[in-house]
Design a protein around this motif. Structure first.
Motif, PDB file in Angstrom:
ATOM      1  N   SER A  70       0.716  -1.168   0.047  1.00  0.00           N
ATOM      2  CA  SER A  70      -0.135  -0.072  -0.157  1.00  0.00           C
ATOM      3  C   SER A  70       0.896   1.359  -0.151  1.00  0.00           C
ATOM      4  O   SER A  70       0.406   2.208   0.409  1.00  0.00           O
ATOM      5  CB  SER A  70      -0.714  -0.002   1.232  1.00  0.00           C
ATOM      6  N   ASN A  71       2.052   1.061  -0.625  1.00  0.00           N
ATOM      7  CA  ASN A  71       2.868   2.455  -0.526  1.00  0.00           C
ATOM      8  C   ASN A  71       2.745   3.085  -1.731  1.00  0.00           C
ATOM      9  O   ASN A  71       3.584   3.634  -2.413  1.00  0.00           O
ATOM     10  CB  ASN A  71       4.434   1.565  -0.502  1.00  0.00           C
ATOM     11  N   TYR A  72       1.568   3.615  -2.118  1.00  0.00           N
ATOM     12  CA  TYR A  72       1.235   4.300  -3.267  1.00  0.00           C
ATOM     13  C   TYR A  72      -0.134   5.287  -2.842  1.00  0.00           C
ATOM     14  O   TYR A  72      -1.013   4.733  -2.153  1.00  0.00           O
ATOM     15  CB  TYR A  72       0.949   3.882  -4.570  1.00  0.00           C
ATOM     16  N   ARG A  73      -0.114   6.381  -3.504  1.00  0.00           N
ATOM     17  CA  ARG A  73      -1.773   6.869  -3.413  1.00  0.00           C
ATOM     18  C   ARG A  73      -1.862   7.146  -4.910  1.00  0.00           C
ATOM     19  O   ARG A  73      -0.985   7.304  -5.953  1.00  0.00           O
ATOM     20  CB  ARG A  73      -1.678   8.535  -2.987  1.00  0.00           C
ATOM     21  N   ASP A  74      -3.269   6.890  -5.220  1.00  0.00           N
ATOM     22  CA  ASP A  74      -3.720   6.950  -6.740  1.00  0.00           C
ATOM     23  C   ASP A  74      -5.092   7.544  -6.448  1.00  0.00           C
ATOM     24  O   ASP A  74      -6.280   7.031  -7.092  1.00  0.00           O
ATOM     25  CB  ASP A  74      -4.032   5.483  -7.042  1.00  0.00           C
TER      26      ASP A  74
END
Length: 176
Positions: A162-166
């Motif tokens: 979960s090491n991102y933002r989208d």
């Protein structure tokens, strides 16, 4: 629109290897129509959406909690910026409408819209080609940006991937 912390350089630039603010020279594109008849969207010389004139498209409410997060862009990458998108449709009440949406004007600063603080982003935070989404929803045209931004740490420690933002961010809206 995105928060100031996420899109503006700070007064003291940290030396963390992240080029800030995040910019783009190419983008992906897609279009969606809700609560319309005969919706047609042309962009970059291509007919991207071509719905039947006699069939009312489902409402965005029919998507429930998935809306607007389910919207994404797949055509591209497209160099910035082709001529404006040409849109023609009939509103839910049957009123014929037309519009030109100048994506180049909306994103003239070429900044990637996002909700990530600089200190949370990795040095290679983005591919540099965000998605631009044009939505026709009855009498309203909305334009969104979606860009995957890589984070130094997972958002959820229990989910290492979960090491991102989208996030999908509304950048423009006009009712006709």
């Amino acid at each position: 629109m995105s928060s100031t912390a996420a899109t503006s350089p700070t007064a003291r630039e940290p030396d963390d290897g992240v080029e800030w603010p995040l910019k783009f020279k190419a983008h992906y594109f897609d279009a969606y129509c809700f609560s319309t008849y005969g919706c047609k969207v042309h962009y970059r010389g291509r007919l991207r959406v071509d719905h039947p004139d006699d069939e009312l498209q489902p409402s965005s409410e029919a998507l429930g909690d998935k809306y607007p997060d389910i919207l994404d862009a797949g055509m591209g990458p497209i160099p910035n910026f082709p001529p404006p998108a040409k849109v023609s449709w009939r509103a839910k009440d049957g009123t014929p409408l037309e519009a030109e949406v100048d994506i180049g004007e909306i994103f003239r600063d070429e900044l990637i819209r996002h909700h990530v603080a600089r200190e949370d982003a990795t040095p290679n935070a983005t591919s540099g080609a965000p998605g631009i989404i044009l939505e026709v929803n009855d009498r309203t045209i909305n334009v969104y940006m979606r860009a995957m931004i890589w984070l130094k740490q997972p958002r959820d420690p229990e989910r290492p991937h979960s090491n991102y933002r989208d996030d999908i961010i509304k950048v423009f809206s006009r009712t006709y």
